[in-house]
Design a protein around this motif. Structure first.
Motif, mmCIF file in Angstrom:
data_model
loop_
_atom_site.group_PDB
_atom_site.id
_atom_site.type_symbol
_atom_site.label_atom_id
_atom_site.label_comp_id
_atom_site.label_asym_id
_atom_site.label_seq_id
_atom_site.Cartn_x
_atom_site.Cartn_y
_atom_site.Cartn_z
ATOM 1 N N THR A 1 0.829 -1.211 0.000
ATOM 2 C CA THR A 1 0.000 0.000 0.000
ATOM 3 C C THR A 1 0.855 1.250 0.000
ATOM 4 O O THR A 1 0.582 2.214 -0.721
ATOM 5 N N ASP A 2 1.926 1.261 0.816
ATOM 6 C CA ASP A 2 2.830 2.417 0.852
ATOM 7 C C ASP A 2 4.138 2.011 1.532
ATOM 8 O O ASP A 2 4.184 1.025 2.274
ATOM 9 N N VAL A 3 5.182 2.787 1.262
ATOM 10 C CA VAL A 3 6.472 2.616 1.931
ATOM 11 C C VAL A 3 6.713 3.861 2.776
ATOM 12 O O VAL A 3 6.776 4.978 2.239
ATOM 13 N N LEU A 4 6.808 3.683 4.078
ATOM 14 C CA LEU A 4 6.957 4.789 5.026
ATOM 15 C C LEU A 4 8.393 4.839 5.536
ATOM 16 O O LEU A 4 9.043 3.802 5.657
ATOM 17 N N THR A 5 8.879 6.028 5.868
ATOM 18 C CA THR A 5 10.274 6.168 6.302
ATOM 19 C C THR A 5 10.371 6.807 7.685
ATOM 20 O O THR A 5 9.483 7.529 8.131
ATOM 21 N N ALA A 6 11.502 6.546 8.333
ATOM 22 C CA ALA A 6 11.791 7.115 9.652
ATOM 23 C C ALA A 6 13.241 7.561 9.700
ATOM 24 O O ALA A 6 14.111 6.928 9.097
ATOM 25 N N THR A 7 13.509 8.636 10.429
ATOM 26 C CA THR A 7 14.874 9.131 10.589
ATOM 27 C C THR A 7 15.641 8.232 11.546
ATOM 28 O O THR A 7 15.058 7.407 12.262
ATOM 29 N N GLU A 8 16.950 8.408 11.577
ATOM 30 C CA GLU A 8 17.782 7.637 12.509
ATOM 31 C C GLU A 8 17.350 7.871 13.950
ATOM 32 O O GLU A 8 17.265 6.933 14.752
ATOM 33 N N GLU A 9 17.047 9.115 14.282
ATOM 34 C CA GLU A 9 16.640 9.440 15.645
ATOM 35 C C GLU A 9 15.303 8.767 15.992
ATOM 36 O O GLU A 9 15.112 8.269 17.111
ATOM 37 N N GLU A 10 14.386 8.750 15.032
ATOM 38 C CA GLU A 10 13.085 8.111 15.259
ATOM 39 C C GLU A 10 13.227 6.597 15.407
ATOM 40 O O GLU A 10 12.525 5.975 16.208
ATOM 41 N N ILE A 11 14.152 6.013 14.657
ATOM 42 C CA ILE A 11 14.399 4.576 14.753
ATOM 43 C C ILE A 11 14.958 4.217 16.124
ATOM 44 O O ILE A 11 14.495 3.275 16.780
ATOM 45 N N VAL A 12 15.948 4.975 16.581
ATOM 46 C CA VAL A 12 16.545 4.712 17.899
ATOM 47 C C VAL A 12 15.510 4.899 19.002
ATOM 48 O O VAL A 12 15.424 4.095 19.940
ATOM 49 N N ALA A 13 14.685 5.946 18.889
ATOM 50 C CA ALA A 13 13.662 6.205 19.912
ATOM 51 C C ALA A 13 12.646 5.064 19.967
ATOM 52 O O ALA A 13 12.244 4.630 21.057
ATOM 53 N N ALA A 14 12.241 4.548 18.811
ATOM 54 C CA ALA A 14 11.272 3.447 18.770
ATOM 55 C C ALA A 14 11.875 2.160 19.321
ATOM 56 O O ALA A 14 11.210 1.387 20.020
ATOM 57 N N MET A 15 13.140 1.933 19.005
ATOM 58 C CA MET A 15 13.836 0.759 19.523
ATOM 59 C C MET A 15 13.914 0.821 21.047
ATOM 60 O O MET A 15 13.590 -0.146 21.749
#
Length: 323
Positions: free
Chosen positions: A256-270
Protein backbone atom coordinates in the motif's frame (compact mmCIF):
# COMPACT_ATOMS: atom_id res chain seq x y z
CA UNK A 1 21.22 -11.05 -11.74
CA UNK A 2 18.50 -13.00 -13.53
CA UNK A 3 15.66 -11.13 -15.20
CA UNK A 4 12.27 -11.66 -13.54
CA UNK A 5 11.06 -13.49 -16.66
CA UNK A 6 13.73 -16.14 -15.96
CA UNK A 7 12.82 -16.51 -12.27
CA UNK A 8 10.16 -18.66 -10.66
CA UNK A 9 7.59 -16.58 -8.79
CA UNK A 10 6.57 -18.46 -5.63
CA UNK A 11 2.89 -19.31 -5.09
CA UNK A 12 0.74 -19.85 -2.02
CA UNK A 13 1.15 -23.61 -2.50
CA UNK A 14 4.90 -23.05 -2.04
CA UNK A 15 4.14 -21.26 1.25
CA UNK A 16 2.08 -24.22 2.52
CA UNK A 17 4.86 -26.65 1.53
CA UNK A 18 7.46 -24.46 3.24
CA UNK A 19 5.28 -24.30 6.37
CA UNK A 20 5.34 -28.10 6.69
CA UNK A 21 9.01 -28.47 5.64
CA UNK A 22 10.45 -26.07 8.23
CA UNK A 23 8.22 -26.87 11.22
CA UNK A 24 10.83 -29.11 12.93
CA UNK A 25 13.51 -26.40 12.68
CA UNK A 26 11.78 -23.17 13.72
CA UNK A 27 9.70 -21.71 16.55
CA UNK A 28 6.08 -20.66 16.18
CA UNK A 29 6.81 -17.25 17.65
CA UNK A 30 4.44 -15.47 20.04
CA UNK A 31 2.41 -12.30 19.49
CA UNK A 32 2.70 -9.65 22.21
CA UNK A 33 0.74 -6.48 22.91
CA UNK A 34 1.36 -3.28 24.89
CA UNK A 35 -1.46 -1.15 26.31
CA UNK A 36 1.02 1.73 26.62
CA UNK A 37 1.94 1.63 22.92
CA UNK A 38 -1.74 1.27 22.01
CA UNK A 39 -2.50 4.47 23.94
CA UNK A 40 0.48 6.25 22.46
CA UNK A 41 -0.42 5.42 18.85
CA UNK A 42 -4.22 5.33 19.06
CA UNK A 43 -4.10 1.93 17.35
CA UNK A 44 -4.36 -1.65 18.57
CA UNK A 45 -0.89 -3.08 17.92
CA UNK A 46 0.05 -6.75 17.74
CA UNK A 47 3.77 -7.59 17.67
CA UNK A 48 4.87 -10.85 16.02
CA UNK A 49 8.12 -11.57 17.86
CA UNK A 50 10.59 -13.09 15.42
CA UNK A 51 13.31 -11.88 17.78
CA UNK A 52 12.40 -15.08 19.68
CA UNK A 53 12.96 -17.17 16.54
CA UNK A 54 15.71 -19.77 16.11
CA UNK A 55 18.98 -17.95 15.30
CA UNK A 56 17.26 -14.79 16.58
CA UNK A 57 15.61 -13.69 13.34
CA UNK A 58 12.80 -14.39 10.86
CA UNK A 59 15.36 -15.22 8.20
CA UNK A 60 15.76 -18.72 9.57
CA UNK A 61 12.40 -19.49 7.92
CA UNK A 62 13.59 -18.82 4.38
CA UNK A 63 17.04 -20.27 5.00
CA UNK A 64 15.59 -23.51 6.39
CA UNK A 65 13.18 -23.83 3.47
CA UNK A 66 16.04 -23.47 1.00
CA UNK A 67 18.43 -25.83 2.82
CA UNK A 68 15.95 -28.61 3.55
CA UNK A 69 14.50 -28.36 0.05
CA UNK A 70 17.84 -29.28 -1.55
CA UNK A 71 18.43 -32.71 -3.05
CA UNK A 72 21.01 -34.84 -1.19
CA UNK A 73 23.38 -34.45 -4.14
CA UNK A 74 23.25 -30.64 -4.08
CA UNK A 75 23.35 -30.50 -0.30
CA UNK A 76 26.68 -32.36 -0.19
CA UNK A 77 28.36 -29.49 -2.09
CA UNK A 78 27.00 -27.02 0.42
CA UNK A 79 25.40 -23.59 0.37
CA UNK A 80 26.71 -20.04 0.21
CA UNK A 81 25.34 -16.53 0.52
CA UNK A 82 26.19 -12.88 1.14
CA UNK A 83 24.60 -11.11 4.07
CA UNK A 84 25.14 -8.34 6.61
CA UNK A 85 24.15 -10.70 9.38
CA UNK A 86 20.80 -12.35 10.04
CA UNK A 87 20.54 -14.31 6.80
CA UNK A 88 24.17 -15.34 7.25
CA UNK A 89 23.63 -16.79 10.70
CA UNK A 90 20.23 -18.24 9.73
CA UNK A 91 21.69 -20.09 6.76
CA UNK A 92 24.55 -21.26 8.97
CA UNK A 93 22.02 -22.56 11.51
CA UNK A 94 20.00 -24.42 8.84
CA UNK A 95 23.09 -25.86 7.16
CA UNK A 96 24.40 -26.97 10.54
CA UNK A 97 21.14 -28.77 11.26
CA UNK A 98 21.47 -30.61 7.95
CA UNK A 99 25.21 -31.17 8.40
CA UNK A 100 26.36 -29.48 5.20
CA UNK A 101 29.05 -26.81 4.56
CA UNK A 102 28.15 -23.11 4.40
CA UNK A 103 30.21 -20.09 3.32
CA UNK A 104 29.08 -16.51 3.93
CA UNK A 105 30.37 -13.25 2.47
CA UNK A 106 29.88 -10.52 5.10
CA UNK A 107 30.79 -6.81 5.17
CA UNK A 108 33.82 -6.23 7.39
CA UNK A 109 31.64 -3.68 9.27
CA UNK A 110 28.91 -6.21 10.12
CA UNK A 111 28.13 -6.39 13.87
CA UNK A 112 30.59 -8.61 15.71
CA UNK A 113 27.70 -10.36 17.47
CA UNK A 114 26.41 -11.56 14.10
CA UNK A 115 29.86 -12.68 12.92
CA UNK A 116 30.32 -14.62 16.15
CA UNK A 117 26.92 -16.28 15.68
CA UNK A 118 27.77 -17.35 12.10
CA UNK A 119 30.99 -18.98 13.28
CA UNK A 120 29.18 -20.49 16.26
CA UNK A 121 26.80 -22.27 13.90
CA UNK A 122 29.73 -23.59 11.86
CA UNK A 123 29.73 -21.06 9.01
CA UNK A 124 32.88 -19.89 7.21
CA UNK A 125 33.09 -16.11 6.74
CA UNK A 126 34.75 -14.30 3.82
CA UNK A 127 34.81 -10.54 4.44
CA UNK A 128 34.11 -7.79 1.87
CA UNK A 129 33.80 -4.01 1.82
CA UNK A 130 30.49 -2.54 3.07
CA UNK A 131 28.88 -1.99 -0.33
CA UNK A 132 26.52 -3.99 -2.50
CA UNK A 133 28.99 -4.03 -5.40
CA UNK A 134 31.86 -5.38 -3.26
CA UNK A 135 29.60 -7.96 -1.63
CA UNK A 136 28.41 -9.33 -4.97
CA UNK A 137 31.90 -9.33 -6.55
CA UNK A 138 33.51 -11.22 -3.67
CA UNK A 139 30.60 -13.63 -3.55
CA UNK A 140 30.93 -14.44 -7.26
CA UNK A 141 34.50 -15.58 -6.57
CA UNK A 142 33.38 -17.78 -3.66
CA UNK A 143 30.72 -19.57 -5.71
CA UNK A 144 33.06 -20.01 -8.69
CA UNK A 145 35.53 -21.79 -6.39
CA UNK A 146 33.11 -23.98 -4.43
CA UNK A 147 30.14 -24.61 -6.71
CA UNK A 148 27.90 -24.18 -3.66
CA UNK A 149 24.17 -23.57 -4.04
CA UNK A 150 23.51 -19.83 -3.83
CA UNK A 151 20.78 -19.03 -1.33
CA UNK A 152 20.14 -15.32 -1.94
CA UNK A 153 19.20 -13.39 1.21
CA UNK A 154 15.89 -12.32 -0.33
CA UNK A 155 15.70 -12.54 -4.14
CA UNK A 156 15.07 -16.28 -4.05
CA UNK A 157 11.64 -17.94 -4.38
CA UNK A 158 12.53 -20.55 -1.74
CA UNK A 159 13.49 -17.82 0.73
CA UNK A 160 10.37 -15.73 0.04
CA UNK A 161 8.11 -18.77 0.49
CA UNK A 162 9.82 -19.46 3.82
CA UNK A 163 9.46 -15.87 5.03
CA UNK A 164 5.79 -16.00 4.02
CA UNK A 165 5.14 -18.55 6.77
CA UNK A 166 5.52 -15.75 9.34
CA UNK A 167 2.37 -13.93 8.22
CA UNK A 168 0.62 -17.29 7.78
CA UNK A 169 1.14 -17.92 11.50
CA UNK A 170 0.32 -14.31 12.36
CA UNK A 171 -3.04 -14.47 10.57
CA UNK A 172 -3.90 -17.62 12.56
CA UNK A 173 -2.91 -15.97 15.85
CA UNK A 174 -4.70 -12.62 15.44
CA UNK A 175 -8.08 -12.12 13.77
CA UNK A 176 -9.39 -9.01 12.10
CA UNK A 177 -6.18 -7.14 11.28
CA UNK A 178 -6.59 -4.01 9.18
CA UNK A 179 -2.93 -3.51 8.36
CA UNK A 180 0.47 -5.19 8.58
CA UNK A 181 3.73 -3.25 8.90
CA UNK A 182 7.16 -4.80 8.40
CA UNK A 183 10.66 -3.47 7.74
CA UNK A 184 11.98 -3.39 4.19
CA UNK A 185 15.56 -3.72 2.98
CA UNK A 186 15.88 -6.18 0.13
CA UNK A 187 12.22 -7.04 0.54
CA UNK A 188 12.18 -10.73 1.47
CA UNK A 189 9.88 -10.38 4.49
CA UNK A 190 7.60 -7.86 2.77
CA UNK A 191 7.39 -10.11 -0.31
CA UNK A 192 6.48 -13.10 1.83
CA UNK A 193 3.90 -11.03 3.70
CA UNK A 194 2.36 -9.89 0.41
CA UNK A 195 2.38 -13.44 -0.95
CA UNK A 196 0.48 -14.83 2.03
CA UNK A 197 -1.96 -12.02 2.71
CA UNK A 198 -2.90 -11.44 -0.94
CA UNK A 199 -4.09 -15.07 -0.95
CA UNK A 200 -5.75 -15.49 2.43
CA UNK A 201 -6.55 -11.97 3.69
CA UNK A 202 -6.41 -9.47 0.79
CA UNK A 203 -8.29 -6.87 2.85
CA UNK A 204 -5.22 -6.37 5.08
CA UNK A 205 -3.13 -3.43 3.87
CA UNK A 206 0.62 -4.07 3.78
CA UNK A 207 2.95 -1.20 4.69
CA UNK A 208 6.74 -1.32 4.38
CA UNK A 209 8.91 0.72 6.76
CA UNK A 210 12.50 1.76 6.13
CA UNK A 211 15.17 4.22 7.27
CA UNK A 212 15.14 7.63 5.59
CA UNK A 213 18.92 7.21 5.23
CA UNK A 214 18.32 4.08 3.13
CA UNK A 215 15.04 5.00 1.44
CA UNK A 216 15.64 3.35 -1.95
CA UNK A 217 12.44 1.27 -1.59
CA UNK A 218 10.35 4.40 -0.95
CA UNK A 219 11.93 6.17 -3.93
CA UNK A 220 11.49 3.06 -6.08
CA UNK A 221 7.83 2.85 -5.02
CA UNK A 222 7.23 6.48 -6.04
CA UNK A 223 9.19 6.19 -9.29
CA UNK A 224 7.68 2.89 -10.39
CA UNK A 225 11.04 1.19 -10.94
CA UNK A 226 13.96 -0.04 -8.84
CA UNK A 227 16.32 2.65 -7.56
CA UNK A 228 19.34 1.04 -5.88
CA UNK A 229 21.77 2.71 -3.48
CA UNK A 230 25.18 1.06 -3.26
CA UNK A 231 26.24 1.84 0.31
CA UNK A 232 23.64 3.72 2.40
CA UNK A 233 24.56 4.70 5.96
CA UNK A 234 22.01 3.76 8.62
CA UNK A 235 21.99 2.24 12.09
CA UNK A 236 19.53 -0.35 10.71
CA UNK A 237 22.29 -2.54 9.28
CA UNK A 238 19.88 -5.22 8.02
CA UNK A 239 18.02 -2.72 5.79
CA UNK A 240 20.91 -1.40 3.70
CA UNK A 241 20.44 -3.71 0.70
CA UNK A 242 18.38 -2.76 -2.39
CA UNK A 243 15.32 -4.40 -3.88
CA UNK A 244 15.80 -6.94 -6.68
CA UNK A 245 13.49 -8.04 -9.49
CA UNK A 246 11.60 -10.74 -7.59
CA UNK A 247 10.98 -8.72 -4.43
CA UNK A 248 10.15 -5.61 -6.49
CA UNK A 249 7.41 -7.65 -8.19
CA UNK A 250 5.65 -8.14 -4.83
CA UNK A 251 6.29 -4.59 -3.60
CA UNK A 252 4.89 -2.87 -6.69
CA UNK A 253 1.93 -5.27 -6.90
CA UNK A 254 0.74 -5.50 -3.29
CA UNK A 255 2.30 -2.90 -0.97
CA UNK A 256 0.00 0.00 0.00
CA UNK A 257 2.83 2.42 0.85
CA UNK A 258 6.47 2.62 1.93
CA UNK A 259 6.96 4.79 5.03
CA UNK A 260 10.27 6.17 6.30
CA UNK A 261 11.79 7.11 9.65
CA UNK A 262 14.87 9.13 10.59
CA UNK A 263 17.78 7.64 12.51
CA UNK A 264 16.64 9.44 15.64
CA UNK A 265 13.08 8.11 15.26
CA UNK A 266 14.40 4.58 14.75
CA UNK A 267 16.55 4.71 17.90
CA UNK A 268 13.66 6.21 19.91
CA UNK A 269 11.27 3.45 18.77
CA UNK A 270 13.84 0.76 19.52
CA UNK A 271 14.45 2.13 23.01
CA UNK A 272 10.72 2.51 23.66
CA UNK A 273 10.18 -1.16 22.79
CA UNK A 274 12.99 -2.27 25.09
CA UNK A 275 11.60 -0.11 27.91
CA UNK A 276 7.90 -0.87 27.61
CA UNK A 277 7.77 -4.42 26.19
CA UNK A 278 10.91 -5.69 27.95
CA UNK A 279 12.16 -7.45 24.82
CA UNK A 280 15.44 -7.27 22.90
CA UNK A 281 15.12 -6.14 19.32
CA UNK A 282 17.67 -4.79 16.87
CA UNK A 283 17.63 -1.41 15.09
CA UNK A 284 16.41 -2.95 11.81
CA UNK A 285 13.16 -3.93 13.58
CA UNK A 286 12.36 -0.42 14.79
CA UNK A 287 11.19 1.36 11.57
CA UNK A 288 7.66 -0.15 11.74
CA UNK A 289 6.89 1.28 15.18
CA UNK A 290 8.77 4.48 14.31
CA UNK A 291 6.63 5.01 11.21
CA UNK A 292 3.39 4.17 13.06
CA UNK A 293 4.27 6.80 15.68
CA UNK A 294 5.07 9.23 12.88
CA UNK A 295 1.84 8.55 10.97
CA UNK A 296 -0.69 8.12 13.77
CA UNK A 297 -3.57 9.39 11.68
CA UNK A 298 -3.01 6.56 9.19
CA UNK A 299 -3.32 3.84 11.83
CA UNK A 300 -5.60 5.40 14.46
CA UNK A 301 -8.45 3.06 15.42
CA UNK A 302 -6.99 0.18 13.36
CA UNK A 303 -5.84 -3.30 14.34
CA UNK A 304 -2.25 -3.34 13.17
CA UNK A 305 0.18 -6.24 12.92
CA UNK A 306 3.84 -5.38 13.43
CA UNK A 307 6.60 -7.85 12.59
CA UNK A 308 9.61 -7.61 14.91
CA UNK A 309 12.13 -9.23 12.62
CA UNK A 310 15.11 -10.01 14.87
CA UNK A 311 16.96 -9.59 18.13
CA UNK A 312 20.64 -9.98 17.29
CA UNK A 313 22.29 -6.92 18.80
CA UNK A 314 25.75 -6.11 20.08
CA UNK A 315 24.98 -5.38 23.72
CA UNK A 316 28.21 -3.39 24.07
CA UNK A 317 27.15 -0.99 21.29
CA UNK A 318 23.54 -0.10 21.91
CA UNK A 319 22.60 3.05 19.95
CA UNK A 320 21.54 5.12 22.94
CA UNK A 321 24.91 4.39 24.54
CA UNK A 322 26.71 5.72 21.45
CA UNK A 323 24.76 8.95 21.16
Amino acid sequence: MKDLSEMYIPTYDDVLEAHERIKPYIHRTPVLTSSYLNELTGAELFFKCENFQKAGAFKVRGASNAVFGLSDEKAQIGVATHSSGNHALSLSYAAGRRGIPVTVVMPRTAPQAKKDAVRGYGGTIVECEPSTSSREAVFAEVVARSGADFVHPYNDPRVIAGQATCSLEFNEQVEGLDAMVAPIGGGGMISGTCLTLSNIAPQIKVYAAEPLNADDAARSFRAGHIIADDAPDTIADGLKVPLKDLTWHFVKTHVTDVLTATEEEIVAAMRLTWQRMKIVMEPSCAPPLATILKNKELFRGKRVGVIITGGNVDLDKLPWMQR
